[in-house]
Design a protein around this motif. Structure first.
Motif: not given
Length: 318
Positions: A165-169, A181-182, A216, A243, A245
């Protein structure tokens, strides 16, 4: 003779005492000691492997062979597991006692003996990650008085990585800081997590990797060269999952003040304009001496002055 030795029985008889000399008596003594030691020996257990690996969902056979001095009429075999997740809490897997087989309810239909009474091997199918741990094979064969024989085997259940699961902040404006983050929920061995830019530009990307285990990446002072498509790869010996981004970097409006100062400047100009209008109206309604003028009051004052003058003139002619 080999067949008799396999069951622990010796059919040979000691030689006659009259035919033996000193060496013969020594051989007789050695034969008696070996026979007594075999009668008191424990059941011998041998594990075919010290460790095994299996892929989740496959079938595995855990080997356990034993050697006993008497026939297996009262054979007792117990398999236990100390799970990798909680090795201090072993559980019973399967038991063979006097011809009856008892399975752990949680493993019903997935575990069974394959070679009794000659061998104590068990087969485990539809393997799961929770099946990993240290297995112990304990064999006892009454009326042998010795302790049961015990063997150990380490089973590892491998699992491919799950989809990460890939995310950014963070702040994606020019000069800001963004964290990618992964996270990977499953995978044995623990997947190796890496970030990379799919189409890297000519200029290096300013990244600060906090650690492969956390998955991260901290990106500071982002610019137009930082924007692009980033890929997180989670891989182990069984495969790789990815994944993505798509990072877009935005530029703030030109000008030193920005949006909020521009709004404040506009409101200030409106207030100044209203003040000028009020000032002009005030000057228009005031007289030369700066006092507020009232036309009706002026007309009444002039009228009174005229009446007063006519009255004075009339009195002077009488």
């Amino acid at each position: 003779m080999p067949a008799l030795l396999a069951t622990g029985l010796l059919a040979a008889s000691p030689p006659p005492l009259t035919a033996m000399g000193a060496s013969g008596r020594w051989m007789l003594w050695t034969w008696c000691v070996c026979l007594a030691a075999r009668e008191d020996a424990a059941v011998s257990v041998t594990m075919g492997e010290s460790s095994l690996e299996v892929v989740r969902g496959d079938v595995v056979v855990l080997p356990c062979s034993f050697l006993t001095a008497t026939g297996p009429s009262r054979l007792n075999v117990i398999w236990t597991l100390a799970p990798s997740s909680s090795p201090e809490s072993p559980v019973q897997v399967i038991v063979y006692d006097h011809g009856q087989v008892i399975e752990d309810p949680s493993l019903a239909g997935r575990v069974g003996f394959t070679g009794l009474p000659a061998r104590a091997d068990i087969m485990l199918n539809d393997t799961r990650v929770s099946d990993a741990g240290v297995y112990r094979c304990m064999v006892n064969n009454p009326p042998e008085p010795a302790d049961p024989g015990i063997g150990e085997l380490l089973l590892s259940v491998l699992e491919p990585p799950s989809l990460p699961v890939c995310q950014w902040d963070g702040d994606i404006e020019l000069g800001g800081s963004v964290q990618l983050s992964c996270s990977v929920a499953e995978g044995v061995p623990t997947p190796d997590v890496r970030w990379e830019r799919v189409n890297p530009g000519d200029e290096p990307v300013p990244v600060d990797v906090e650690g492969e285990a956390s998955g991260s990446v901290q990106m500071v002072n982002v610019s137009s060269q930082t924007a692009g498509l980033y890929r997180c790869s989670a891989s182990n010996v069984l495969g790789t999952e990815n994944c993505y981004v798509n990072l877009a970097v935005y530029r703030t409006p030109d000008g030193p003040s920005g949006v909020l100062p521009s709004v404040l400047l506009t409101l200030t100009m409106i207030l100044v304009l209203l003040a000028l209008v009020v000032l002009v109206l005030w000057l228009h309604r005031t007289g030369p001496d700066g006092r507020w003028s009232d036309r009706k009051g002026e007309d009444e004052e002039c009228y009174n002055e005229i009446r007063y003058t006519a009255y004075v003139m009339k009195r002077s002619f009488v």
